[in-house]
Design a protein around this motif. Structure first.
Motif, PDB file in Angstrom:
ATOM      1  N   TYR A  56      -5.124  20.854  -8.583  1.00  0.00           N
ATOM      2  CA  TYR A  56      -4.304  19.640  -8.712  1.00  0.00           C
ATOM      3  C   TYR A  56      -3.471  19.741  -9.984  1.00  0.00           C
ATOM      4  N   VAL A 103      -0.396  15.014   0.391  1.00  0.00           N
ATOM      5  CA  VAL A 103      -0.552  16.220  -0.427  1.00  0.00           C
ATOM      6  C   VAL A 103       0.731  17.030  -0.327  1.00  0.00           C
ATOM      7  N   PHE A 105       0.572  14.123   5.246  1.00  0.00           N
ATOM      8  CA  PHE A 105      -0.286  12.965   4.993  1.00  0.00           C
ATOM      9  C   PHE A 105      -1.763  13.357   5.074  1.00  0.00           C
ATOM     10  N   CYS A 106      -2.560  12.725   4.228  1.00  0.00           N
ATOM     11  CA  CYS A 106      -4.012  12.918   4.297  1.00  0.00           C
ATOM     12  C   CYS A 106      -4.559  12.191   5.522  1.00  0.00           C
ATOM     13  N   SER A 134       0.802  13.660  -9.932  1.00  0.00           N
ATOM     14  CA  SER A 134       1.066  12.770  -8.792  1.00  0.00           C
ATOM     15  C   SER A 134       2.337  11.979  -9.062  1.00  0.00           C
ATOM     16  N   ILE A 160       0.545  13.783  -4.046  1.00  0.00           N
ATOM     17  CA  ILE A 160      -0.509  14.431  -4.825  1.00  0.00           C
ATOM     18  C   ILE A 160      -0.194  15.923  -4.843  1.00  0.00           C
ATOM     19  N   GLN A 186       0.827  -1.203   0.000  1.00  0.00           N
ATOM     20  CA  GLN A 186       0.000   0.000   0.000  1.00  0.00           C
ATOM     21  C   GLN A 186       0.865   1.258   0.000  1.00  0.00           C
ATOM     22  N   VAL A 235      -8.694  15.456  -0.919  1.00  0.00           N
ATOM     23  CA  VAL A 235      -7.411  16.099  -1.212  1.00  0.00           C
ATOM     24  C   VAL A 235      -7.494  17.588  -0.914  1.00  0.00           C
ATOM     25  N   HIS A 268       4.769   8.498  -7.264  1.00  0.00           N
ATOM     26  CA  HIS A 268       5.153   7.591  -6.178  1.00  0.00           C
ATOM     27  C   HIS A 268       6.476   8.074  -5.593  1.00  0.00           C
ATOM     28  N   PRO A 285      -1.400   8.282   0.968  1.00  0.00           N
ATOM     29  CA  PRO A 285      -1.603   9.521   0.213  1.00  0.00           C
ATOM     30  C   PRO A 285      -1.026  10.733   0.954  1.00  0.00           C
ATOM     31  N   SER A 326       4.905   6.539  -0.457  1.00  0.00           N
ATOM     32  CA  SER A 326       3.813   7.507  -0.460  1.00  0.00           C
ATOM     33  C   SER A 326       3.371   7.816  -1.885  1.00  0.00           C
ATOM     34  N   LEU A 327       2.104   8.188  -2.014  1.00  0.00           N
ATOM     35  CA  LEU A 327       1.598   8.718  -3.276  1.00  0.00           C
ATOM     36  C   LEU A 327       1.524  10.223  -3.112  1.00  0.00           C
TER      37      LEU A 327
END
Length: 352
Positions: free
Chosen positions: A259, A202, A231-232, A262, A274, A197, A238, A264, A200, A271-272
């Motif tokens: 936005y 920002v 972190f979200c 994005s 965004i 996993q 978002v 990785h 997410p 983390s993703l």
């Protein structure tokens, strides 16, 4: 009836003979390797391996950049045999991608399961000598890697780290088992499947129209400033996460946001990222730094930021204090955000 059957047959033949795009073919091949252990093991015979030691990739210096060497299965077996390692270690590898010609790429960490730090250190130096390279921390190497190697090694490090940290079932407490590709782990006692996993995050470049806001954490390399990130929280969108992070970290209220992209990011634990642009009202720009989150934050002019973007290899040069601040590497999405702002600093197109 015969006419219908003939039409149906011709239609089926058309779809069967239709050539799939290279992207679709590669994607379906990777899916097969993730789902079929035998197919994945077969792919290892002709595949290429990237080597790690304690999550640090093996790299070789070439002029002003690092290159990540590939090794065949035969090369790997020879190395393991020379170092007295069990060939079973190869099954610890994880699938990280493939070429357009369907050469599968794998990553294998030869240091994570070492019995002691002393043995790990000796093994590391022995391998470096044998492989004519060095195991270098990925955070530092990113400044001097090409885009392809950076992406592959980031994926590899994140996946290897996840497997090292998720070896037991959270429900039964029993050891979980990795499939051949490393795309999942399964608990043998209750058949629960665990998938890697990403969290997410920002990352936001705040502007007042003529300046942008950059900040640094104490964990950053000396002199490096970046966009705000966080972190979200559970239940947040978002947009809500962006507004909260900006308010928490620098005491400003976002007026508009947009936005942009994005990415990785393997640090600290996959983390993703965004990425967003945000603006605040020109008359409400007084920064109140949250010292629990940041070490410093400041507004920077367009000219200052443009100059910082043009610097080559700032990580090395900053150690001598050559300039006041520097920015994240070109491969980081923070750099992309900053570059976008420099090219269009007014952010006049941001929706309310």
């Amino acid at each position: 009836m015969s006419l219908f059957c003939g039409t149906a047959f011709r239609r089926k033949s058309f779809w069967c003979s239709r050539l799939l795009s290279t992207y679709v073919t590669k994607t379906r091949y990777l899916f097969e390797l993730k789902e079929d252990d035998d197919a994945c093991k077969k792919a290892q015979q002709t595949g290429a391996f990237y080597l790690f030691h304690s999550l640090a990739p093996l790299l070789r210096k070439s002029e002003h950049q690092y290159l990540a060497p590939q090794h065949s299965l035969l090369d790997l077996k020879r190395l393991l045999g020379k170092l007295g390692q069990d060939m079973q270690r190869i099954e610890d590898s994880v699938l990280i991608g493939c070429s357009e010609q369907q050469e599968a790429w794998f990553a294998l960490d030869l240091g994570l399961n070492s019995s002691s730090s002393i043995n790990a250190s000796l093994q590391k130096s022995e391998m470096e000598k044998e492989l004519k390279g060095s195991f270098i921390e990925l955070r530092k190497a990113l400044f001097q890697l090409n885009a392809k190697d950076a992406s592959l090694l980031s994926t590899a490090q994140a996946l290897l780290h996840w497997h090292a940290a998720h070896q037991f079932c959270s429900r039964s407490g029993q050891p979980t088992e990795k499939n051949m590709a490393g795309s999942k782990r399964v608990c043998p006692s209750n058949k629960i499947i665990y998938y890697p996993q990403m969290a997410p995050v920002v990352i936001t470049l705040v502007s007042d129209g003529t300046r942008c806001l950059l900040a640094r954490q104490s964990s950053f390399p000396k002199g490096m400033y970046s966009a705000l990130a966080g972190f979200c929280d559970i239940g947040e969108s978002v947009e809500e996460a962006v507004r909260r992070e900006v308010a928490e970290e620098v005491g400003l209220e976002v007026e508009r946001l947009q936005y942009t992209a994005s990415q990785h990011w393997p640090f600290p634990n996959s983390s993703l990222m965004i990425a967003c642009h945000a603006t605040v009202k020109p008359g409400q720009t007084e920064i109140q730094v949250n010292l629990r989150e940041l070490e410093a934050a400041a507004w920077f002019s367009h000219d200052d930021v443009a100059t910082a973007l043009r610097r080559n290899n700032p990580y090395t040069q900053q150690q001598s204090g050559a300039f006041p601040f520097w920015l994240p590497p070109k491969l980081a999405i923070a750099n992309q955000l900053i570059k976008e702002w420099v090219e269009k600093p007014t952010c006049s197109t941001l929706p309310a």
